[in-house]
Design a protein around this motif. Structure first.
Motif, PDB file in Angstrom:
ATOM      1  N   LEU A 173      44.744  23.005  41.588  1.00  0.00           N
ATOM      2  CA  LEU A 173      45.318  23.404  40.577  1.00  0.00           C
ATOM      3  C   LEU A 173      46.914  23.732  41.616  1.00  0.00           C
ATOM      4  CD1 LEU A 173      45.572  25.595  37.088  1.00  0.00           C
ATOM      5  CD2 LEU A 173      45.155  22.883  38.375  1.00  0.00           C
ATOM      6  N   ASP A 174      47.684  23.737  42.493  1.00  0.00           N
ATOM      7  CA  ASP A 174      49.079  24.118  42.752  1.00  0.00           C
ATOM      8  C   ASP A 174      49.790  25.179  42.340  1.00  0.00           C
ATOM      9  OD1 ASP A 174      51.027  23.899  44.648  1.00  0.00           O
ATOM     10  OD2 ASP A 174      52.080  22.302  44.760  1.00  0.00           O
ATOM     11  N   LEU A 175      49.224  26.307  41.928  1.00  0.00           N
ATOM     12  CA  LEU A 175      48.823  27.326  41.731  1.00  0.00           C
ATOM     13  C   LEU A 175      48.774  29.141  41.943  1.00  0.00           C
ATOM     14  CD1 LEU A 175      51.368  27.893  39.024  1.00  0.00           C
ATOM     15  CD2 LEU A 175      49.094  28.421  37.993  1.00  0.00           C
ATOM     16  N   ARG A 176      49.621  29.878  42.793  1.00  0.00           N
ATOM     17  CA  ARG A 176      49.537  31.499  43.293  1.00  0.00           C
ATOM     18  C   ARG A 176      48.995  31.858  42.330  1.00  0.00           C
ATOM     19  NH1 ARG A 176      47.232  31.647  48.510  1.00  0.00           N
ATOM     20  NH2 ARG A 176      46.585  33.547  47.445  1.00  0.00           N
ATOM     21  N   PRO A 177      48.549  32.236  41.270  1.00  0.00           N
ATOM     22  CA  PRO A 177      49.291  33.037  39.861  1.00  0.00           C
ATOM     23  C   PRO A 177      48.760  34.785  40.931  1.00  0.00           C
ATOM     24  CG  PRO A 177      47.160  32.262  39.577  1.00  0.00           C
ATOM     25  CD  PRO A 177      47.787  31.336  40.424  1.00  0.00           C
ATOM     26  N   ASP A 178      49.923  35.641  40.106  1.00  0.00           N
ATOM     27  CA  ASP A 178      49.604  37.070  40.632  1.00  0.00           C
ATOM     28  C   ASP A 178      48.834  38.061  39.511  1.00  0.00           C
ATOM     29  OD1 ASP A 178      51.999  37.700  42.320  1.00  0.00           O
ATOM     30  OD2 ASP A 178      53.499  36.703  40.318  1.00  0.00           O
ATOM     31  N   ILE A 179      48.508  37.156  38.365  1.00  0.00           N
ATOM     32  CA  ILE A 179      47.556  37.837  37.723  1.00  0.00           C
ATOM     33  C   ILE A 179      46.540  37.161  36.789  1.00  0.00           C
ATOM     34  CG2 ILE A 179      47.475  38.745  35.268  1.00  0.00           C
ATOM     35  CD1 ILE A 179      49.550  40.314  35.126  1.00  0.00           C
ATOM     36  N   ILE A 180      45.385  36.394  36.751  1.00  0.00           N
ATOM     37  CA  ILE A 180      44.246  35.585  36.247  1.00  0.00           C
ATOM     38  C   ILE A 180      43.325  36.531  35.197  1.00  0.00           C
ATOM     39  CG2 ILE A 180      42.400  34.697  36.158  1.00  0.00           C
ATOM     40  CD1 ILE A 180      43.435  33.542  39.396  1.00  0.00           C
TER      41      ILE A 180
ATOM     42  N   TRP B  80      54.731  46.640  42.048  1.00  0.00           N
ATOM     43  CA  TRP B  80      54.070  45.430  41.806  1.00  0.00           C
ATOM     44  C   TRP B  80      55.321  44.466  41.187  1.00  0.00           C
ATOM     45  CZ3 TRP B  80      50.865  43.617  37.659  1.00  0.00           C
ATOM     46  CH2 TRP B  80      49.314  43.219  38.086  1.00  0.00           C
ATOM     47  N   GLN B  81      55.264  43.524  41.155  1.00  0.00           N
ATOM     48  CA  GLN B  81      55.928  42.331  40.255  1.00  0.00           C
ATOM     49  C   GLN B  81      55.636  41.410  40.076  1.00  0.00           C
ATOM     50  OE1 GLN B  81      60.266  42.595  42.878  1.00  0.00           O
ATOM     51  NE2 GLN B  81      60.992  44.227  40.645  1.00  0.00           N
ATOM     52  N   PRO B  82      55.116  41.612  39.093  1.00  0.00           N
ATOM     53  CA  PRO B  82      54.444  40.378  39.031  1.00  0.00           C
ATOM     54  C   PRO B  82      54.992  38.869  38.286  1.00  0.00           C
ATOM     55  CG  PRO B  82      53.133  41.795  37.526  1.00  0.00           C
ATOM     56  CD  PRO B  82      54.426  42.347  38.666  1.00  0.00           C
ATOM     57  N   LYS B  83      55.111  38.125  38.462  1.00  0.00           N
ATOM     58  CA  LYS B  83      55.601  36.421  37.742  1.00  0.00           C
ATOM     59  C   LYS B  83      54.906  35.818  37.616  1.00  0.00           C
ATOM     60  CE  LYS B  83      60.147  37.333  40.657  1.00  0.00           C
ATOM     61  NZ  LYS B  83      59.653  38.440  41.396  1.00  0.00           N
ATOM     62  N   CYS B  84      54.083  35.343  37.558  1.00  0.00           N
ATOM     63  CA  CYS B  84      53.425  34.384  37.745  1.00  0.00           C
ATOM     64  C   CYS B  84      51.717  34.476  36.428  1.00  0.00           C
ATOM     65  CB  CYS B  84      52.466  33.540  38.114  1.00  0.00           C
ATOM     66  SG  CYS B  84      51.606  31.544  37.937  1.00  0.00           S
ATOM     67  N   ALA B  85      51.264  34.140  35.539  1.00  0.00           N
ATOM     68  CA  ALA B  85      50.148  34.729  34.958  1.00  0.00           C
ATOM     69  C   ALA B  85      49.116  33.178  34.504  1.00  0.00           C
ATOM     70  CB  ALA B  85      49.652  35.647  34.443  1.00  0.00           C
TER      71      ALA B  85
ATOM     72  N   ALA C 216      39.633  32.439  44.384  1.00  0.00           N
ATOM     73  CA  ALA C 216      39.527  31.706  45.575  1.00  0.00           C
ATOM     74  C   ALA C 216      41.522  31.403  45.329  1.00  0.00           C
ATOM     75  CB  ALA C 216      39.095  30.623  45.646  1.00  0.00           C
ATOM     76  N   LEU C 217      42.346  31.435  44.050  1.00  0.00           N
ATOM     77  CA  LEU C 217      43.406  31.089  43.332  1.00  0.00           C
ATOM     78  C   LEU C 217      44.216  31.796  43.564  1.00  0.00           C
ATOM     79  CD1 LEU C 217      43.912  27.918  42.921  1.00  0.00           C
ATOM     80  CD2 LEU C 217      43.929  28.681  40.332  1.00  0.00           C
ATOM     81  N   ASN C 218      44.016  33.104  43.147  1.00  0.00           N
ATOM     82  CA  ASN C 218      44.740  34.332  42.627  1.00  0.00           C
ATOM     83  C   ASN C 218      46.095  34.502  44.017  1.00  0.00           C
ATOM     84  OD1 ASN C 218      42.896  35.521  43.234  1.00  0.00           O
ATOM     85  ND2 ASN C 218      43.936  37.520  43.877  1.00  0.00           N
ATOM     86  N   GLY C 219      47.515  35.141  43.779  1.00  0.00           N
ATOM     87  CA  GLY C 219      47.895  35.250  44.905  1.00  0.00           C
ATOM     88  C   GLY C 219      47.752  37.042  45.841  1.00  0.00           C
ATOM     89  N   ARG C 220      48.839  36.975  46.370  1.00  0.00           N
ATOM     90  CA  ARG C 220      48.655  38.409  47.175  1.00  0.00           C
ATOM     91  C   ARG C 220      48.831  39.106  46.530  1.00  0.00           C
ATOM     92  NH1 ARG C 220      47.998  38.546  52.707  1.00  0.00           N
ATOM     93  NH2 ARG C 220      48.196  36.436  53.538  1.00  0.00           N
ATOM     94  N   ASN C 221      47.813  40.487  46.442  1.00  0.00           N
ATOM     95  CA  ASN C 221      47.335  41.831  45.657  1.00  0.00           C
ATOM     96  C   ASN C 221      47.719  41.001  43.872  1.00  0.00           C
ATOM     97  OD1 ASN C 221      49.381  42.937  47.805  1.00  0.00           O
ATOM     98  ND2 ASN C 221      51.441  42.262  47.644  1.00  0.00           N
ATOM     99  N   GLY C 222      46.950  40.261  44.081  1.00  0.00           N
ATOM    100  CA  GLY C 222      47.246  40.162  42.249  1.00  0.00           C
ATOM    101  C   GLY C 222      45.054  40.006  41.661  1.00  0.00           C
ATOM    102  N   ILE C 223      45.463  39.785  40.438  1.00  0.00           N
ATOM    103  CA  ILE C 223      44.315  40.727  39.623  1.00  0.00           C
ATOM    104  C   ILE C 223      43.741  39.703  39.003  1.00  0.00           C
ATOM    105  CG2 ILE C 223      44.188  41.980  38.099  1.00  0.00           C
ATOM    106  CD1 ILE C 223      46.289  44.153  38.313  1.00  0.00           C
ATOM    107  N   VAL C 224      42.713  39.728  38.903  1.00  0.00           N
ATOM    108  CA  VAL C 224      42.187  38.383  38.280  1.00  0.00           C
ATOM    109  C   VAL C 224      40.841  39.870  36.921  1.00  0.00           C
ATOM    110  CG1 VAL C 224      39.718  37.153  38.630  1.00  0.00           C
ATOM    111  CG2 VAL C 224      41.498  37.082  40.334  1.00  0.00           C
ATOM    112  N   CYS C 225      40.571  39.578  35.677  1.00  0.00           N
ATOM    113  CA  CYS C 225      40.339  40.345  34.743  1.00  0.00           C
ATOM    114  C   CYS C 225      39.540  39.683  34.433  1.00  0.00           C
ATOM    115  CB  CYS C 225      40.982  40.541  34.186  1.00  0.00           C
ATOM    116  SG  CYS C 225      40.256  41.507  32.282  1.00  0.00           S
ATOM    117  N   LEU C 226      37.834  39.740  34.066  1.00  0.00           N
ATOM    118  CA  LEU C 226      37.265  38.880  33.661  1.00  0.00           C
ATOM    119  C   LEU C 226      36.669  39.351  32.233  1.00  0.00           C
ATOM    120  CD1 LEU C 226      33.915  38.774  36.650  1.00  0.00           C
ATOM    121  CD2 LEU C 226      36.501  37.305  35.682  1.00  0.00           C
ATOM    122  N   ALA C 227      37.184  38.121  31.142  1.00  0.00           N
ATOM    123  CA  ALA C 227      36.792  38.732  29.908  1.00  0.00           C
ATOM    124  C   ALA C 227      36.195  37.799  29.599  1.00  0.00           C
ATOM    125  CB  ALA C 227      38.430  39.152  29.171  1.00  0.00           C
TER     126      ALA C 227
END
Length: 348
Positions: A230-237, A172-177, A252-263
């Protein structure tokens, strides 16, 4: 000695009153409170929504985000008078469960933990407090103006750590958060993302004021309006608002192989009409992951101190938008439109 106390479950009971001096007979540190950060949890406890008094007591001393100065320390504690310290919030359950026994009390498995200023143990909102050295971390004197942010920073330090550990499941090489919510926790999450070299984006409802300015000063991109547009598909939210519509849009927004953390903590009082099947389908087909993160242990406090120590201290000071003298403490619980972090000054 003066302290901010309330009767849990009783609205309008918060008061500044005299209480007994702290008991350090067990070899605890004696600490003078300097700064006390006020967050949404404190406001909800003050409104009577939750909170638990210590066993055998009617009132609870509130406050879990604090910076203190040691007045007295046992010779074998590793601390000395004049040290600046931050106390941890959670304490292990008395059993303890396997996680608590391993020092991972933030993931207590039986729920019998206690939390200073929140659950069954007095907080730091008093002119002096006792603190076991095992639950204290020293902060540099150079961070005197900003170390009250260590506790909220520990929350997102844990979130980022968990994201990295989960991401190691694959190549996994995430770039956008993306961070949703530009309160103290969200801005500190964005800071740590910038420190890791991510292309950082922050979403919040407000369009002007200190929040957009602070995000841009980090070198991150600020967004407002509707998250789903948003015109964005972040790797991390990292979701820091706790607002149900924002949480749903984040799924619904995160990109493929994405991770969403609820804080962010939701009130749980918002019913939404959504297709859980579609969310499940995307999770499966895109290898996405959604998880929750709460509290922190010693390791995360250490990470928080390291992150804040290397940050621009002037930028961090801008997160503290109001300092309220102890004598005027009610003002700290009255939210203002440009508030980010409000701090009660115990030194006046």
């Amino acid at each position: 000695m003066r302290a901010l106390t309330l009767i849990p479950g009783q609205n309008h009971s918060l008061a500044l009153q005299e209480i007994d001096q702290p008991d350090c007979s067990l070899g605890h540190l004696l600490v003078r409170c300097l700064d006390l950060g006020i967050c949404g949890t404190d406001i909800e406890i003050a409104a009577g929504n939750y909170g638990w008094a210590p066993e055998g007591k009617q009132y609870l001393v509130i406050g879990h985000e604090a910076l203190g100065e040691i007045i007295w320390a046992p010779d074998d504690s590793g601390f000395q008078p004049g040290d600046l310290v931050v106390g941890f919030v959670r304490r292990p359950d008395p059993v303890p469960c396997p996680n608590c026994a391993a020092g991972e009390w933030d993931t207590c498995s039986n729920g019998e933990y206690v939390e200073r200023g929140i659950k069954s143990i007095d907080g730091y909102g008093s002119e002096q407090f006792a603190l076991a050295s095992a639950y204290a971390i020293r902060v540099p004197l150079s961070m005197r103006a900003t170390a009250v942010l260590v506790e909220p920073a520990s929350i997102v330090a844990k979130a980022w750590e968990q994201i990295r550990r989960i991401g190691a499941r694959a190549h996994w090489q995430p770039k956008c958060a993306l961070i949703t919510g530009a309160g103290p926790v969200g801005l500190l999450a964005a800071l740590m993302g910038e420190q890791q070299g991510f292309d950082m984006h922050v979403f919040d409802q407000v369009e002007t004021g200190p929040k957009p300015d602070l995000v841009r000063a980090l070198g991150a991109t600020y967004h407002s309006g509707k998250l789903k547009d948003l015109d964005l598909r972040p790797d991390i939210i990292i979701e820091c608002t706790g607002a149900a519509p924002v949480i749903l849009d984040a799924f619904a927004l995160n990109g493929r192989n994405g991770i969403v953390c609820l804080a962010g903590l939701s009130s749980g009082q918002h019913a939404l009409d959504f297709d859980i099947g579609e969310i499940g389908r995307r999770l499966v087909l895109e290898n996405d992951l959604i998880f929750g993160s709460v509290n922190a242990n010693r390791r995360h406090y250490e990470q928080a101190v390291a992150a804040l120590r290397t940050a621009d201290q002037l930028w961090l000071q801008r997160l503290i938008t109001r300092r309220v003298p102890l004598e005027q403490w009610p003002e700290a619980f009255e939210r203002q439109s440009d508030d980010i972090k409000v701090v009660i000054d115990f030194t006046g």
